[in-house]
Write an enzyme that holds these catalytic residues in place. Structure first.
Site, PDB file in Angstrom:
ATOM      1  N   ARG A  67       0.822  -1.235   0.000  1.00 49.89           N
ATOM      2  CA  ARG A  67       0.000   0.000   0.000  1.00 49.89           C
ATOM      3  C   ARG A  67       0.853   1.281   0.000  1.00 49.89           C
ATOM      4  O   ARG A  67       0.391   2.339   0.422  1.00 49.89           O
ATOM      5  CB  ARG A  67      -0.964   0.042   1.184  1.00 49.89           C
ATOM      6  N   LYS A 102       3.298  12.090 -10.300  1.00 49.93           N
ATOM      7  CA  LYS A 102       2.353  11.370 -11.164  1.00 49.93           C
ATOM      8  C   LYS A 102       3.017  10.068 -11.581  1.00 49.93           C
ATOM      9  O   LYS A 102       4.095  10.075 -12.204  1.00 49.93           O
ATOM     10  CB  LYS A 102       2.012  12.189 -12.409  1.00 49.93           C
ATOM     11  N   GLU A 156       9.307  19.150 -23.767  1.00 50.52           N
ATOM     12  CA  GLU A 156       8.733  19.576 -22.478  1.00 50.52           C
ATOM     13  C   GLU A 156       9.388  20.890 -22.018  1.00 50.52           C
ATOM     14  O   GLU A 156       8.752  21.711 -21.369  1.00 50.52           O
ATOM     15  CB  GLU A 156       8.909  18.485 -21.405  1.00 50.52           C
ATOM     16  N   LYS A 169       8.815  23.464 -12.799  1.00 51.78           N
ATOM     17  CA  LYS A 169       7.938  22.318 -12.477  1.00 51.78           C
ATOM     18  C   LYS A 169       7.690  22.234 -10.972  1.00 51.78           C
ATOM     19  O   LYS A 169       6.560  22.012 -10.521  1.00 51.78           O
ATOM     20  CB  LYS A 169       8.573  21.029 -13.015  1.00 51.78           C
ATOM     21  N   GLU A 214      -3.663  19.026  -9.306  1.00 54.62           N
ATOM     22  CA  GLU A 214      -4.234  19.586 -10.538  1.00 54.62           C
ATOM     23  C   GLU A 214      -5.678  20.019 -10.333  1.00 54.62           C
ATOM     24  O   GLU A 214      -6.530  19.809 -11.187  1.00 54.62           O
ATOM     25  CB  GLU A 214      -4.143  18.529 -11.659  1.00 54.62           C
ATOM     26  N   ARG A 227      -1.546  23.386 -12.447  1.00 54.33           N
ATOM     27  CA  ARG A 227      -0.809  22.217 -12.947  1.00 54.33           C
ATOM     28  C   ARG A 227      -1.335  21.784 -14.314  1.00 54.33           C
ATOM     29  O   ARG A 227      -0.594  21.262 -15.143  1.00 54.33           O
ATOM     30  CB  ARG A 227      -0.890  21.066 -11.928  1.00 54.33           C
ATOM     31  N   ASN A 286      -0.225  20.600 -19.321  1.00 55.48           N
ATOM     32  CA  ASN A 286      -0.773  19.762 -20.390  1.00 55.48           C
ATOM     33  C   ASN A 286      -0.791  20.481 -21.733  1.00 55.48           C
ATOM     34  O   ASN A 286      -1.347  19.952 -22.702  1.00 55.48           O
ATOM     35  CB  ASN A 286      -2.198  19.306 -20.027  1.00 55.48           C
ATOM     36  N   HIS A 322      -0.490  18.505 -24.866  1.00 57.95           N
ATOM     37  CA  HIS A 322      -0.612  17.082 -24.521  1.00 57.95           C
ATOM     38  C   HIS A 322      -1.944  16.466 -24.942  1.00 57.95           C
ATOM     39  O   HIS A 322      -2.027  15.242 -25.076  1.00 57.95           O
ATOM     40  CB  HIS A 322      -0.385  16.869 -23.017  1.00 57.95           C
ATOM     41  N   HIS A 356      -0.948  13.369 -26.830  1.00 60.87           N
ATOM     42  CA  HIS A 356      -1.221  12.018 -26.327  1.00 60.87           C
ATOM     43  C   HIS A 356      -2.047  11.213 -27.337  1.00 60.87           C
ATOM     44  O   HIS A 356      -1.825  10.012 -27.515  1.00 60.87           O
ATOM     45  CB  HIS A 356      -1.979  12.076 -24.992  1.00 60.87           C
ATOM     46  N   HIS A 370       7.643   9.962 -26.891  1.00 67.70           N
ATOM     47  CA  HIS A 370       6.672  10.822 -26.219  1.00 67.70           C
ATOM     48  C   HIS A 370       6.864  12.295 -26.617  1.00 67.70           C
ATOM     49  O   HIS A 370       5.926  12.964 -27.050  1.00 67.70           O
ATOM     50  CB  HIS A 370       6.792  10.642 -24.699  1.00 67.70           C
TER      51      HIS A 370
HETATM   52  P1  NAD Z   1      12.242   6.623 -21.797  1.00 68.31           P
HETATM   53  O1  NAD Z   1      12.172   6.415 -20.363  1.00 68.31           O
HETATM   54  O2  NAD Z   1      11.671   5.559 -22.693  1.00 68.31           O
HETATM   55  O3  NAD Z   1      13.746   6.896 -22.214  1.00 68.31           O
HETATM   56  C1  NAD Z   1      14.069   7.096 -23.576  1.00 68.31           C
HETATM   57  C2  NAD Z   1      15.168   6.114 -24.029  1.00 68.31           C
HETATM   58  O4  NAD Z   1      16.418   6.557 -23.536  1.00 68.31           O
HETATM   59  C3  NAD Z   1      14.992   4.681 -23.525  1.00 68.31           C
HETATM   60  O5  NAD Z   1      15.378   3.815 -24.551  1.00 68.31           O
HETATM   61  C4  NAD Z   1      15.995   4.597 -22.366  1.00 68.31           C
HETATM   62  O6  NAD Z   1      16.447   3.289 -22.170  1.00 68.31           O
HETATM   63  C5  NAD Z   1      17.092   5.489 -22.855  1.00 68.31           C
HETATM   64  N1  NAD Z   1      17.892   6.126 -21.833  1.00 68.31           N
HETATM   65  C6  NAD Z   1      17.440   6.722 -20.687  1.00 68.31           C
HETATM   66  N2  NAD Z   1      18.447   7.354 -20.072  1.00 68.31           N
HETATM   67  C7  NAD Z   1      19.570   7.133 -20.790  1.00 68.31           C
HETATM   68  C8  NAD Z   1      20.913   7.561 -20.678  1.00 68.31           C
HETATM   69  N3  NAD Z   1      21.288   8.390 -19.712  1.00 68.31           N
HETATM   70  N4  NAD Z   1      21.795   7.130 -21.601  1.00 68.31           N
HETATM   71  C9  NAD Z   1      21.387   6.336 -22.623  1.00 68.31           C
HETATM   72  N5  NAD Z   1      20.123   5.933 -22.815  1.00 68.31           N
HETATM   73  C10 NAD Z   1      19.226   6.339 -21.908  1.00 68.31           C
HETATM   74  O7  NAD Z   1      11.498   7.963 -22.255  1.00 68.31           O
HETATM   75  P2  NAD Z   1      11.392   9.412 -21.633  1.00 68.31           P
HETATM   76  O8  NAD Z   1      11.259  10.296 -22.792  1.00 68.31           O
HETATM   77  O9  NAD Z   1      12.425   9.697 -20.624  1.00 68.31           O
HETATM   78  O10 NAD Z   1       9.993   9.373 -20.859  1.00 68.31           O
HETATM   79  C11 NAD Z   1       8.775   9.260 -21.558  1.00 68.31           C
HETATM   80  C12 NAD Z   1       7.713   8.823 -20.577  1.00 68.31           C
HETATM   81  O11 NAD Z   1       7.548   9.813 -19.561  1.00 68.31           O
HETATM   82  C13 NAD Z   1       6.349   8.629 -21.202  1.00 68.31           C
HETATM   83  O12 NAD Z   1       5.815   7.411 -20.773  1.00 68.31           O
HETATM   84  C14 NAD Z   1       5.534   9.772 -20.659  1.00 68.31           C
HETATM   85  O13 NAD Z   1       4.168   9.474 -20.567  1.00 68.31           O
HETATM   86  C15 NAD Z   1       6.164   9.976 -19.316  1.00 68.31           C
HETATM   87  N6  NAD Z   1       5.948  11.308 -18.717  1.00 68.31           N
HETATM   88  C16 NAD Z   1       5.500  11.343 -17.425  1.00 68.31           C
HETATM   89  C17 NAD Z   1       5.313  12.554 -16.798  1.00 68.31           C
HETATM   90  C18 NAD Z   1       4.880  12.600 -15.365  1.00 68.31           C
HETATM   91  O14 NAD Z   1       4.579  13.690 -14.859  1.00 68.31           O
HETATM   92  N7  NAD Z   1       4.870  11.489 -14.647  1.00 68.31           N
HETATM   93  C19 NAD Z   1       5.586  13.749 -17.495  1.00 68.31           C
HETATM   94  C20 NAD Z   1       6.036  13.676 -18.814  1.00 68.31           C
HETATM   95  C21 NAD Z   1       6.221  12.438 -19.409  1.00 68.31           C
HETATM   96  N1  GLY Z   2       3.659  16.317 -16.780  1.00 72.91           N
HETATM   97  C1  GLY Z   2       2.412  16.860 -16.332  1.00 72.91           C
HETATM   98  C2  GLY Z   2       2.314  16.969 -14.837  1.00 72.91           C
HETATM   99  O1  GLY Z   2       3.192  16.577 -14.127  1.00 72.91           O
HETATM  100  O2  GLY Z   2       1.332  17.429 -14.352  1.00 72.91           O
END
Ligand code: NAD
Ligand code: GLY
Length: 359
Positions: free
Chosen positions: A122, A144, A186, A224, A234, A239, A243, A246, A250, A263
């Protein structure tokens, strides 16, 4: 030198440490947790070979036991079956209520490992160690967490604030160019909604200079962290500004099939469409729209939709988005650079037109 930015959320407050090359001694930054139980380090099969040994070394030096759990890299791992596999392995390794999860990787690992931490026993603490531009400036901050369903992005999840975020900018040196540029979607979004000075800096910024890169990352973390501190769940409309780009982004990401467009690449297209809608519905000057498009192109982000993705598939995906409620669209517009607001004046026909304009 390691500097800090705070996320201020009463008893869920935490700090974000920002520096270069401190990963091998990162445990110093979380000594306050007084870790005794086994730690799960969750990573992917690109990041693990590069940085897991550094992280495990620091844990070993501090006499903290760790289990390394590696999932395949990419958006497809942000799923319930992968989360379940991790939970099983954590139980097998004897992790208990006083254990913690360390998310080592990009946004996929941060969202997935954060979600696993949110639901194991939990909820156990999570430390985020983001290694992509996108994760350092956005996804690791704000709590998130979640996974995708076949029908939509991030449809299962939980708010689970990390106990600390450790941003080692030197990890970005191994990021492939496409993934590096992706993160700037972003950053450009932050500039459009909040910071005209940042927008101007990005127009001439040299990514190869690690000091300049660190300062851009730090500024985005401040943006952020400040938004999350004021509107954690949000509910105040602040917050929601994050978006920007997005809603359509998305929809495009989902319609393309997870993993086909990164992404940030899908968000780049969403930003351009939202900027065009800002011109038609919020008096954004045409010159601002042109500057946004030029900046996306500067970071080699897409401004044209791949022909293989149909408008109908994007519209279908987009209407399953959390930003739709009872058929109403909460769409973020910006009257200029550095400003943004939540609008309810955008119709599905407006969105259809802008998707077509991306072709
Ligand atoms: P990712 O985590 O897939 O990383 C991109 C690629 O880079 C992957 O292949 C990874 O293995 C590689 N990689 C990561 N760090 C590395 C490094 N230092 N050296 C070499 N390779 C490396 O993608 P991302 O763009 O980081 O994240 C996208 C995700 O984030 C999506 O799922 C999106 O929905 C999410 N997201 C979440 C929030 C939130 O607030 N929680 C906000 C924006 C995006
Ligand atoms: N990436 C959008 C949020 O964190 O609210």
């Amino acid at each position: 030198m390691v500097s800090g930015v705070s996320v201020c959320l009463a008893d869920r407050s935490y700090s974000i440490a920002i520096g270069c090359g401190f990963l091998r001694s990162f445990v110093d930054q979380i000594a306050f947790l007084n870790l005794k139980s086994t730690v799960a380090v969750i990573t992917d099969d690109n990041v693990g070979p590069l940085y897991a040994e550094c992280v495990l070394h620091s844990l070993r030096v501090a006499n903290i036991e760790a289990v390394l759990l590696t999932v395949p890299a990419g958006e497809k791992s942000k799923s319930l079956p992968v989360a379940e596999g991790l939970l099983d392995k954590m139980a097998d390794a004897g992790l208990d209520r006083s254990s913690i999860v360390i998310a080592l990787g990009g946004g996929v690992i941060g969202d997935l490992a954060g979600f696993v931490a949110a639901i194991y026993f939990r909820g156990i603490p999570c430390i985020q160690i983001p290694t992509t531009v996108l994760a350092q400036v956005d996804s690791s901050i704000g709590g998130k967490t979640g996974v995708n369903l076949a029908s939509g992005k991030n449809l299962v999840g939980s708010f689970h604030q990390p106990r600390a975020v450790l941003v080692d900018v030197s990890t970005l040196q191994t990021l492939p160019e496409r993934e590096f540029n992706e993160g700037f979607a972003e950053i450009i979004k932050h500039a459009i909604i909040r910071d005209a000075d940042l927008f101007e800096k990005l127009q001439s910024f040299d990514c190869a200079n690690i000091d300049d890169l660190t300062s851009i990352i730090q500024r985005n973390i401040e943006i952020k962290a400040s938004i999350v501190s004021q509107d954690e769940f949000e509910t105040l409309g602040l917050r929601a500004l994050l978006n920007f780009g997005h809603t359509i982004g998305h929809g495009i990401e989902n319609a393309a099939g997870y993993g086909n467009l990164l992404h940030g690449e899908a968000i780049s297209l969403g930003i351009l469409a939202a900027a065009r809608l800002s011109v038609s519905h919020a008096q954004m000057p045409a010159a601002d729209l042109a500057a946004i498009e030029a900046l996306l192109i500067r970071f080699q982000l897409p401004t044209q939709l791949p022909a293989s993705i149909s408008t109908e598939s994007i519209l279908t995906a987009l209407q399953k988005d959390k930003k739709f409620s009872a058929g109403q669209i909460r769409f973020i517009l910006s009257p200029g650079i550095g400003d943004a607001f939540v609008a309810s004046s955008i119709s599905i026909e407006d969105i259809r037109r802008e998707i077509e304009a991306l072709r």
